[in-house]
Design a protein around this motif. Sequence first.
Motif, short mmCIF file in Angstrom:
data_model
loop_
_atom_site.label_atom_id
_atom_site.label_comp_id
_atom_site.label_asym_id
_atom_site.label_seq_id
_atom_site.Cartn_x
_atom_site.Cartn_y
_atom_site.Cartn_z
N GLU A 179 0.73 -0.71 -0.24
CA GLU A 179 -0.01 -0.44 0.00
C GLU A 179 0.64 1.15 0.17
N GLY A 180 0.70 1.75 -0.70
CA GLY A 180 1.52 3.36 -1.27
C GLY A 180 2.67 3.10 -2.25
N THR A 181 3.35 4.31 -2.08
CA THR A 181 5.04 4.62 -2.48
C THR A 181 6.14 3.87 -2.11
N THR A 182 6.81 3.60 -2.33
CA THR A 182 8.37 2.66 -2.95
C THR A 182 9.26 3.46 -3.22
N VAL A 183 10.40 4.39 -2.62
CA VAL A 183 11.18 4.70 -3.45
C VAL A 183 12.36 3.88 -2.94
N GLU A 218 4.82 2.37 -7.12
CA GLU A 218 3.13 2.94 -6.13
C GLU A 218 2.45 1.39 -6.72
N GLY A 219 2.24 1.28 -5.76
CA GLY A 219 1.73 0.41 -5.11
C GLY A 219 0.13 -0.27 -5.16
N VAL A 220 -0.38 -1.37 -6.14
CA VAL A 220 -1.63 -2.11 -6.51
C VAL A 220 -2.52 -2.36 -5.63
N LYS A 221 -3.59 -3.09 -5.79
CA LYS A 221 -3.98 -3.84 -5.49
C LYS A 221 -3.68 -5.16 -5.76
N GLU A 222 -3.91 -5.48 -7.61
CA GLU A 222 -3.46 -7.11 -7.71
C GLU A 222 -3.36 -6.24 -9.35
N LEU A 223 -1.99 -7.50 -9.35
CA LEU A 223 -2.36 -7.93 -10.82
C LEU A 223 -2.45 -8.45 -11.83
#
Length: 419
Positions: A179-183, A218-223
């Motif tokens: 959830e949220g953004t990773t750098v 940017e995290g997403v719910k599913e792929l």
Amino acid sequence: MDRIRIHGGHPLSGSIKISGSKNSALPILAATLLTREPCIIHRVPDLSDTHYMLQILTHLGAQVERASGTVSVTAEKIESTAPYDVVRRMRASVCVLGPLLGRCKEATVSMPGGCVIGDRPIDLHLKGFEALGAAVRVESGNVKLFAPKLAGAVINLRGKFGPTVLGTDNVMMAAVLAEGTTVIEGAAQEPEVVDLANFLNKMGAKIEGAGTRRLIIEGVKELHGAEHDIIPDRIEAGTFLVAGAICGKGITIKRVEPEHVLAVTNALNNCGFRIESSANSISVSPNGDAKPLELITEPYPGFPTDMQAQMCALLSTTGGISVITENIFPQRYMHVAELKRMGANVDLEGPTAVIKGVDHLFGAPVMASDLRASAALVLAGLKADGITEVSRVYHIDRGYEHLDEKLSELGAHIERVKS
Ligand code: EPZ
């Protein structure tokens, strides 16, 4: 165990096609665990390492089908524990940790063993997983991860030897479903990392900055499922270019990305060989006397550590004194003792090899030890006077698709002796 027997002194000519990249295929196959939908991957090389990865995916519950170079994987329902007896055979299996954590929010995978090229820690991988919110435990030889939820974070993955390729892959594959953004600062820039990011984005991930030191995810719910062509293997390409340099009249490699091989073609240029590149082919040919070189291995786009042993073989037969410094895996010199059995003159001083070129190498029975060292011994055998027998060629089969057959197509007198 099979052996490869080479009758040296027969110059190479002609052209061969480069296979799909082993170091791109392994993390991309692992990434198929991130979706329950079918994924289709083309140009998966026929190697024991890719077979091991497909075994692991199957053990985890994925449906796997392979038709020549195309693999389809459907990971509808999966376990989160990878089987020790397969994982222990290939340390790159560690790259299933990230997708299992991302998809299942837990993972159990055996610690990767060390190997002959040196200690292979995964502390940076675990640092990244912890930053995303995972609890990390190491018990009875297994890495256990557990995360009620994964939350984006700012993570610096640079270690004392520079960026980590599989570490960047692993943390990226966990972060795409956080959830949220990773750098990720200090990310690896290798083309194989870019290929993985491109595949993940085709699956619906939102990754920017692939190929730079800074990834933003940017995290997403599913792929969802996706189809992908693996990039050409730049290390196989480099290995064949060195083969053409060490004993060629002029060879061409096809289905290659010249930009990915620039550090190697520049080195061969500086060594005095003629290099000609087009959109997806590279030719190498002799151009007068070869010259000695000073080489240091660096993270991409620097000179790749995976080409160090092969250049050692070439520079052993080049006049003058060459110096190679291995900055990524300082102990990665298993090939030197065997090259010296063939008459090479190499002195090791810590991470540095001082190579005094000799006029001749002599065929001898030699032993393969790791993937790239084995390839270096085959290259030296192509040049050596007489017969060279390389034993334990299972090391070669891990990472080169039909190396002996391809060299034979170029005119080498080489045969596989079944044990
Ligand atoms: C990948 O290994 C490649 N393997 C290796 O290729 C390659 O030599 C290496 O990258 C470097 O380019 C695959 O892609 C399957 P790293 P990886 O993590 O990711 C240290 C071949 O011949 N480090 O980039 O495992 C590590 O000890 C293989 O095809 C830590 O300190 O390598 C090394 O000194 C051999 N902590 C340096 O970083 C960590 O957590 C780079 O290693 C991870 C790594």
